[in-house]
Design a protein around this motif. Structure first.
Motif, mmCIF file in Angstrom:
data_model
loop_
_atom_site.group_PDB
_atom_site.id
_atom_site.type_symbol
_atom_site.label_atom_id
_atom_site.label_comp_id
_atom_site.label_asym_id
_atom_site.label_seq_id
_atom_site.Cartn_x
_atom_site.Cartn_y
_atom_site.Cartn_z
ATOM 1 N N UNK A 1 0.867 -1.180 0.000
ATOM 2 C CA UNK A 1 0.000 0.000 0.000
ATOM 3 C C UNK A 1 0.902 1.229 0.000
ATOM 4 N N UNK A 2 0.714 2.089 -0.988
ATOM 5 C CA UNK A 2 1.683 3.156 -1.222
ATOM 6 C C UNK A 2 1.693 4.219 -0.141
ATOM 7 N N UNK A 3 0.569 4.451 0.531
ATOM 8 C CA UNK A 3 0.524 5.493 1.551
ATOM 9 C C UNK A 3 0.215 6.852 0.946
ATOM 10 N N UNK A 4 0.032 7.854 1.810
ATOM 11 C CA UNK A 4 -0.403 9.168 1.325
ATOM 12 C C UNK A 4 0.649 10.260 1.522
ATOM 13 N N UNK A 5 1.919 9.853 1.583
ATOM 14 C CA UNK A 5 3.009 10.824 1.690
ATOM 15 C C UNK A 5 4.229 10.231 0.974
ATOM 16 N N UNK A 6 4.140 10.186 -0.355
ATOM 17 C CA UNK A 6 5.145 9.462 -1.121
ATOM 18 C C UNK A 6 5.288 10.064 -2.513
ATOM 19 N N UNK B 1 6.150 7.881 -21.975
ATOM 20 C CA UNK B 1 7.481 7.319 -21.773
ATOM 21 C C UNK B 1 8.526 8.361 -21.376
ATOM 22 N N UNK B 2 8.124 9.595 -21.172
ATOM 23 C CA UNK B 2 9.054 10.616 -20.705
ATOM 24 C C UNK B 2 9.293 10.441 -19.204
ATOM 25 N N UNK B 3 10.249 11.183 -18.683
ATOM 26 C CA UNK B 3 10.449 11.153 -17.239
ATOM 27 C C UNK B 3 9.194 11.605 -16.526
ATOM 28 N N UNK B 4 8.770 10.824 -15.531
ATOM 29 C CA UNK B 4 7.520 11.103 -14.823
ATOM 30 C C UNK B 4 7.758 11.185 -13.324
ATOM 31 N N UNK B 5 6.795 11.817 -12.664
ATOM 32 C CA UNK B 5 6.806 11.884 -11.207
ATOM 33 C C UNK B 5 5.357 11.904 -10.731
ATOM 34 N N UNK B 6 5.079 11.109 -9.708
ATOM 35 C CA UNK B 6 3.747 11.079 -9.112
ATOM 36 C C UNK B 6 3.882 11.422 -7.629
ATOM 37 N N UNK B 7 3.141 12.423 -7.196
ATOM 38 C CA UNK B 7 3.170 12.857 -5.800
ATOM 39 C C UNK B 7 1.869 12.450 -5.130
ATOM 40 N N UNK B 8 1.982 11.639 -4.085
ATOM 41 C CA UNK B 8 0.824 11.222 -3.306
ATOM 42 C C UNK B 8 0.746 12.070 -2.048
ATOM 43 N N UNK B 9 -0.329 12.806 -1.919
ATOM 44 C CA UNK B 9 -0.591 13.654 -0.751
ATOM 45 C C UNK B 9 -1.800 13.092 -0.013
ATOM 46 N N UNK B 10 -2.112 13.591 1.175
ATOM 47 C CA UNK B 10 -3.218 13.015 1.953
ATOM 48 C C UNK B 10 -4.547 12.922 1.214
ATOM 49 N N UNK B 11 -4.854 13.873 0.319
ATOM 50 C CA UNK B 11 -6.140 13.810 -0.369
ATOM 51 C C UNK B 11 -6.019 14.165 -1.846
ATOM 52 N N UNK B 12 -4.851 13.866 -2.448
ATOM 53 C CA UNK B 12 -4.693 14.167 -3.869
ATOM 54 C C UNK B 12 -3.538 13.368 -4.455
ATOM 55 N N UNK B 13 -3.553 13.273 -5.777
ATOM 56 C CA UNK B 13 -2.447 12.680 -6.527
ATOM 57 C C UNK B 13 -2.074 13.655 -7.630
ATOM 58 N N UNK B 14 -0.775 13.933 -7.757
ATOM 59 C CA UNK B 14 -0.268 14.860 -8.769
ATOM 60 C C UNK B 14 0.599 14.091 -9.759
ATOM 61 N N UNK B 15 0.287 14.250 -11.040
ATOM 62 C CA UNK B 15 1.086 13.643 -12.107
ATOM 63 C C UNK B 15 1.923 14.730 -12.774
ATOM 64 N N UNK B 16 3.207 14.455 -12.989
ATOM 65 C CA UNK B 16 4.087 15.375 -13.692
ATOM 66 C C UNK B 16 4.853 14.615 -14.766
ATOM 67 N N UNK B 17 5.049 15.259 -15.907
ATOM 68 C CA UNK B 17 5.789 14.647 -17.014
ATOM 69 C C UNK B 17 6.655 15.704 -17.682
ATOM 70 N N UNK B 18 7.773 15.255 -18.247
ATOM 71 C CA UNK B 18 8.696 16.157 -18.941
ATOM 72 C C UNK B 18 8.392 16.274 -20.425
ATOM 73 N N UNK B 19 7.315 15.672 -20.866
ATOM 74 C CA UNK B 19 6.943 15.748 -22.274
ATOM 75 C C UNK B 19 5.833 14.770 -22.573
#
Length: 325
Positions: free
Chosen positions: A113-118, A183-201
């Motif tokens: 379980x990924x948790x909400x601060x990762x 397939x670009x560099x990605x980042x996913x931020x898990x917060x207590x009540x949200x998920x943020x997706x980031x990509x470089x392209x």
């Protein structure tokens, strides 16, 4: 920007946001070819047959929402946030319920379980088993399982968001999956009540799978979206042994002999990293106990090595295979 919404089958919904003006000069920056990463199959799905429903708005800025019809639950929504789409940066945010249960976003060593601060980084790296950081594979997919209390009178679903629940209550669960094909560099931020997706392209190429069980989600993800893994050879299903740091063939032979001495099954011994490890030319690395890798100029033939490591069948049920790739 172009928005494309596609009910690809009764269980999969595709949402694509990409530039409206694509030319030969910029198409590879935004569009991921099917030849590199499989494009999910497009079927004859309809919104009426799906448990997923899509809506969007331009007030006050563009946002979209994916709902599950059967429960009325919001599975994904960018409402209340600003979707960013630049040449080399994409960011979008979705709300999540408190104490959510997300799984996936591999490959990394982390709790199930990924948790909400990762923060999950997607950038394939050949590194030595780090905890919580990116590893060999990139799998921008997660499975979300939610639990509900069902009103026995009217059948309404109430999402359970408490950290602690009653052991006497009768809950039902629904699972869904979300996959970002990028397939670009990605980042996913898990917060207590949200998920943020980031990509470089790339583009926002999202796919939603309605489940409703974890097994259903997994089948929907593999069978129609990313494809099933290749069929493996029969010998790969046996017991394998591999480690980094073998200095010569005598060490490998000792390992195989000890497996046989203790009656342990062994189908394959892997010699790959040790063969190539080192900063100098492989040609000058001697095959002695003082070196850190094998001299590839003096590697024994497969037939010679197999004969050397052969263990009588009276002591084992299977023959070790040596892989030096």
């Amino acid at each position: 920007m172009n928005l494309t919404v596609d009910y690809q089958d009764s269980h999969r919904l595709g949402i694509n946001i990409s530039p409206a003006h694509l030319t030969a000069e910029n198409v590879t920056q935004y569009i991921l070819p099917d030849s590199l990463v499989q494009l999910p199959e497009t079927g004859t799905g309809t919104g009426e047959a799906s448990d997923l429903t899509f809506s969007w708005s331009n007030d006050p800025s563009f946002s979209f929402t994916v709902l599950r019809k059967s429960t009325g639950d919001v599975l994904f929504s960018t409402v209340g946030s600003v979707l960013v789409y630049e040449n080399q940066f994409i960011e979008f945010v979705s709300v999540l319920p408190p104490n959510y249960n997300l799984y996936g976003l591999g490959e990394r060593i982390h709790g199930l379980r990924l948790g909400n601060n990762f923060t999950a980084t997607f950038y394939a790296a050949d590194v030595g088993d780090p905890v919580d950081t990116n590893l060999y594979g990139t799998h921008p997919f997660y499975l979300d399982t939610r639990y509900y209390e069902v009103d026995g009178t009217n059948g309404n679903f109430t999402l359970v968001t408490a950290a602690t629940v009653s052991t006497d209550a009768d809950y039902v669960s629904y699972s869904h999956g979300v996959y970002l094909r990028n397939s670009h560099g990605l980042e996913v931020l898990l917060a207590p009540e949200s998920i943020t997706w980031r990509a470089l392209g790339g583009s926002i190429d999202l796919y939603f799978f309605d489940g409703p069980t974890p097994g259903d989600v997994t089948q929907q993800y593999t069978s129609g979206a990313v494809g099933l893994p290749a069929m493996q050879q029969y010998w790969t299903f046996g017991f394998h042994q591999c480690r980094w740091g073998y200095k010569n063939w005598s060490m490998v032979a000792d390992v195989v002999n000890n497996f046989a001495a203790f009656g342990l099954h062994l189908e394959t011994v892997w010699n790959d990293i040790g063969q190539y490890y080192g900063t100098g030319s492989r040609a000058r690395l001697a095959d002695t106990s003082q070196t850190t890798c094998f001299n590839t100029a003096t590697l024994p033939t497969t037939q010679t090595l197999s004969a050397t490591l052969r263990v009588p069948r009276s002591s084992r049920d299977s023959m070790p295979t040596t892989n030096t790739t």
